[in-house]
Design an enzyme around this catalytic site. Structure first.
Site, PDB file in Angstrom:
ATOM      1  N   GLY A   8      73.039  74.952  32.835  1.00  0.00           N
ATOM      2  CA  GLY A   8      72.714  74.710  35.051  1.00  0.00           C
ATOM      3  C   GLY A   8      72.807  73.028  34.798  1.00  0.00           C
ATOM      4  N   GLY A   9      73.309  72.209  34.444  1.00  0.00           N
ATOM      5  CA  GLY A   9      72.975  70.971  34.342  1.00  0.00           C
ATOM      6  C   GLY A   9      73.635  70.819  35.766  1.00  0.00           C
ATOM      7  N   SER A  10      74.313  70.934  36.523  1.00  0.00           N
ATOM      8  CA  SER A  10      74.953  70.337  37.631  1.00  0.00           C
ATOM      9  C   SER A  10      74.358  69.636  38.600  1.00  0.00           C
ATOM     10  CB  SER A  10      76.248  71.451  37.847  1.00  0.00           C
ATOM     11  OG  SER A  10      75.439  72.459  37.906  1.00  0.00           O
ATOM     12  N   ARG A  11      73.219  71.072  38.719  1.00  0.00           N
ATOM     13  CA  ARG A  11      72.764  70.797  40.117  1.00  0.00           C
ATOM     14  C   ARG A  11      70.812  70.650  40.321  1.00  0.00           C
ATOM     15  NH1 ARG A  11      74.035  75.490  43.422  1.00  0.00           N
ATOM     16  NH2 ARG A  11      74.253  76.338  42.002  1.00  0.00           N
ATOM     17  N   TYR A 146      65.359  90.077  40.426  1.00  0.00           N
ATOM     18  CA  TYR A 146      65.252  88.255  39.516  1.00  0.00           C
ATOM     19  C   TYR A 146      63.553  88.241  38.935  1.00  0.00           C
ATOM     20  CZ  TYR A 146      64.108  83.401  40.507  1.00  0.00           C
ATOM     21  OH  TYR A 146      64.185  81.877  39.772  1.00  0.00           O
ATOM     22  N   ALA A 148      62.382  90.807  37.637  1.00  0.00           N
ATOM     23  CA  ALA A 148      61.543  91.720  36.061  1.00  0.00           C
ATOM     24  C   ALA A 148      62.752  90.637  35.131  1.00  0.00           C
ATOM     25  CB  ALA A 148      62.616  93.037  36.074  1.00  0.00           C
ATOM     26  N   ALA A 149      64.118  89.959  35.398  1.00  0.00           N
ATOM     27  CA  ALA A 149      64.724  88.877  34.825  1.00  0.00           C
ATOM     28  C   ALA A 149      63.958  87.695  33.916  1.00  0.00           C
ATOM     29  CB  ALA A 149      65.859  88.606  34.955  1.00  0.00           C
ATOM     30  N   LYS A 150      63.052  87.296  34.667  1.00  0.00           N
ATOM     31  CA  LYS A 150      62.436  86.025  35.034  1.00  0.00           C
ATOM     32  C   LYS A 150      60.752  86.689  34.051  1.00  0.00           C
ATOM     33  CE  LYS A 150      64.122  83.210  36.319  1.00  0.00           C
ATOM     34  NZ  LYS A 150      64.892  81.701  35.614  1.00  0.00           N
ATOM     35  N   ILE A 179      60.292  74.729  44.280  1.00  0.00           N
ATOM     36  CA  ILE A 179      61.321  73.415  44.218  1.00  0.00           C
ATOM     37  C   ILE A 179      62.070  73.422  45.488  1.00  0.00           C
ATOM     38  CG2 ILE A 179      62.095  72.233  42.626  1.00  0.00           C
ATOM     39  CD1 ILE A 179      59.459  73.562  41.399  1.00  0.00           C
TER      40      ILE A 179
HETATM   41  P1  NDP Z   1      70.740  75.967  41.711  1.00  0.00           P
HETATM   42  O1  NDP Z   1      70.926  76.867  41.714  1.00  0.00           O
HETATM   43  O2  NDP Z   1      70.256  74.476  42.452  1.00  0.00           O
HETATM   44  O3  NDP Z   1      71.653  75.265  40.711  1.00  0.00           O
HETATM   45  C1  NDP Z   1      72.172  76.848  39.131  1.00  0.00           C
HETATM   46  C2  NDP Z   1      72.429  75.815  38.031  1.00  0.00           C
HETATM   47  O4  NDP Z   1      72.838  77.552  37.337  1.00  0.00           O
HETATM   48  C3  NDP Z   1      73.356  75.245  38.417  1.00  0.00           C
HETATM   49  O5  NDP Z   1      73.864  74.338  37.426  1.00  0.00           O
HETATM   50  C4  NDP Z   1      74.692  76.558  38.183  1.00  0.00           C
HETATM   51  O6  NDP Z   1      75.901  75.831  38.065  1.00  0.00           O
HETATM   52  C5  NDP Z   1      73.739  76.825  37.331  1.00  0.00           C
HETATM   53  N1  NDP Z   1      74.741  78.090  36.658  1.00  0.00           N
HETATM   54  C6  NDP Z   1      74.286  79.585  37.247  1.00  0.00           C
HETATM   55  N2  NDP Z   1      74.791  80.635  36.642  1.00  0.00           N
HETATM   56  C7  NDP Z   1      75.419  80.130  35.931  1.00  0.00           C
HETATM   57  C8  NDP Z   1      76.226  80.838  34.476  1.00  0.00           C
HETATM   58  N3  NDP Z   1      76.297  82.397  34.678  1.00  0.00           N
HETATM   59  N4  NDP Z   1      76.603  80.728  33.628  1.00  0.00           N
HETATM   60  C9  NDP Z   1      76.418  78.841  33.620  1.00  0.00           C
HETATM   61  N5  NDP Z   1      75.717  77.927  34.423  1.00  0.00           N
HETATM   62  C10 NDP Z   1      75.226  78.678  35.738  1.00  0.00           C
HETATM   63  O7  NDP Z   1      69.231  76.355  40.730  1.00  0.00           O
HETATM   64  P2  NDP Z   1      67.977  75.365  41.075  1.00  0.00           P
HETATM   65  O8  NDP Z   1      68.309  74.320  40.045  1.00  0.00           O
HETATM   66  O9  NDP Z   1      67.030  75.748  42.019  1.00  0.00           O
HETATM   67  O10 NDP Z   1      67.541  76.736  39.319  1.00  0.00           O
HETATM   68  C11 NDP Z   1      67.344  76.462  38.020  1.00  0.00           C
HETATM   69  C12 NDP Z   1      66.506  77.329  37.563  1.00  0.00           C
HETATM   70  O11 NDP Z   1      65.575  77.804  38.027  1.00  0.00           O
HETATM   71  C13 NDP Z   1      66.607  78.720  37.943  1.00  0.00           C
HETATM   72  O12 NDP Z   1      66.898  79.166  36.584  1.00  0.00           O
HETATM   73  C14 NDP Z   1      66.042  79.394  38.876  1.00  0.00           C
HETATM   74  O13 NDP Z   1      65.705  80.539  38.428  1.00  0.00           O
HETATM   75  C15 NDP Z   1      64.239  78.893  38.044  1.00  0.00           C
HETATM   76  N6  NDP Z   1      63.748  78.617  39.251  1.00  0.00           N
HETATM   77  C16 NDP Z   1      64.148  78.066  40.532  1.00  0.00           C
HETATM   78  C17 NDP Z   1      62.850  77.999  41.950  1.00  0.00           C
HETATM   79  C18 NDP Z   1      63.150  77.113  42.531  1.00  0.00           C
HETATM   80  O14 NDP Z   1      62.488  77.207  43.982  1.00  0.00           O
HETATM   81  N7  NDP Z   1      64.480  76.693  43.048  1.00  0.00           N
HETATM   82  C19 NDP Z   1      61.638  78.313  41.435  1.00  0.00           C
HETATM   83  C20 NDP Z   1      61.111  79.212  40.322  1.00  0.00           C
HETATM   84  C21 NDP Z   1      62.409  79.316  39.390  1.00  0.00           C
HETATM   85  P3  NDP Z   1      76.541  75.780  39.775  1.00  0.00           P
HETATM   86  O15 NDP Z   1      76.370  75.236  40.129  1.00  0.00           O
HETATM   87  O16 NDP Z   1      78.655  75.344  39.153  1.00  0.00           O
HETATM   88  O17 NDP Z   1      77.467  77.304  39.466  1.00  0.00           O
END
Ligand code: NDP
Length: 238
Positions: A8-11, A146, A148-150, A179
């Protein structure tokens, strides 16, 4: 120089992690699922390799890890960050919603880690950092699947830390608070300001706040830290 694999490094938080490691001269491979443009942008700016895969599907997760190992020649640091969220009343969560949440946020990390840990065991070293959530600890209303998974990810962290510790591998879980990323873009400004008020440090976090903790856990300074669940939430989950 470390060889780093980030899901999930694209965003958002994953992107901040890619930038953090790339900036310190590490070699980085990251996975994304849909957004080609975002992935290309990160790839070009950081010199990291982007791999497109849906990590909720076991075969795709295994392929992504194998491609990363081939490209990097091994993996020193794995960051299981890819995740999705969904806000729904518990009674409205469908079987498909539940399955999609568990398969992305929990099974994806399992598929990736099971494959990535093999070369780490052979090398007798490695760092695994799971990105959980404070909601895994506290539980979020209208985010039962969500949460439960975490929570399960936190259990996986502790159990795996015990199992692979003798192989020189540490496993830790970072639990972010609120965040500022696309994941929270659905929340209206009133909800965001309420969440700020509930955060003792009085602000939402930045993706880089999380990346700095991930970077520390991957560093030599953290080599005696394993099985820990560490919040980066401005005090929200105290
Ligand atoms: P974003 O929605 O900004 O980014 C999610 C990233 O995960 C994207 O790069 C997306 O790729 C990728 N992704 C999602 N599903 C898949 C999949 N099935 N296979 C491969 N890549 C996938 O999320 P955040 O940066 O906000 O969150 C990152 C992590 O931090 C998550 O696990 C989230 O639960 C956790 N988190 C976030 C919080 C927040 O407030 N933001 C708080 C607590 C935890 P693409 O864009 O190409 O789909």
């Amino acid at each position: 120089m470390k060889r780093v694999f980030i899901t999930g490094g694209s965003r958002g938080i994953g992107r901040a992690c890619v930038e953090y490691f790339a900036k310190q001269g590490d070699r980085v491979v990251f996975v994304y699922r849909n957004d080609d443009f975002a992935a290309e942008t990160v790839s070009e700016s950081c010199g990291a390799l982007a791999i497109k895969a849906d990590l909720s599907v076991a075969e795709e997760a295994v392929r992504a890890v194998r491609d990363a190992v081939e490209h990097l020649g091994g993996i020193d640091v794995l960051v299981n960050n890819a995740g999705i969220s969904q806000i729904k009343l518990f009674t409205d969560i469908s079987d498909e919603d539940w399955q999609r949440m568990i398969s992305t946020n929990l099974s994806g990390a399992f598929f990736v880690t099971r494959e990535a840990v093999k070369p780490m065991i052979s090398a007798k070293q490695g760092r695994i950092i799971n990105i959980g959530s404070m909601w895994g600890k506290c539980g979020a209303s209208c985010e039962v699947h969500y949460s439960a998974a975490k929570a399960a990810l936190s259990g996986m962290t502790k159990a795996l830390a015990k199992e692979v510790g003798p192989s020189g591998i540490t496993v830790n879980c970072v639990e972010p608070g609120v965040i500022a990323t696309d994941m929270n873009s659905e929340l209206d400004s009133e909800t965001m300001s309420q969440l700020c008020d509930e955060t003792p440090l009085g602000r939402v976090g930045k993706p880089s706040d999380v990346a700095k903790l991930v970077g520390f856990l991957a560093s030599d300074d953290a080599d005696f830290i394993t099985g820990q669940i560490i919040g980066v939430d401005g005090g929200f989950a105290i």
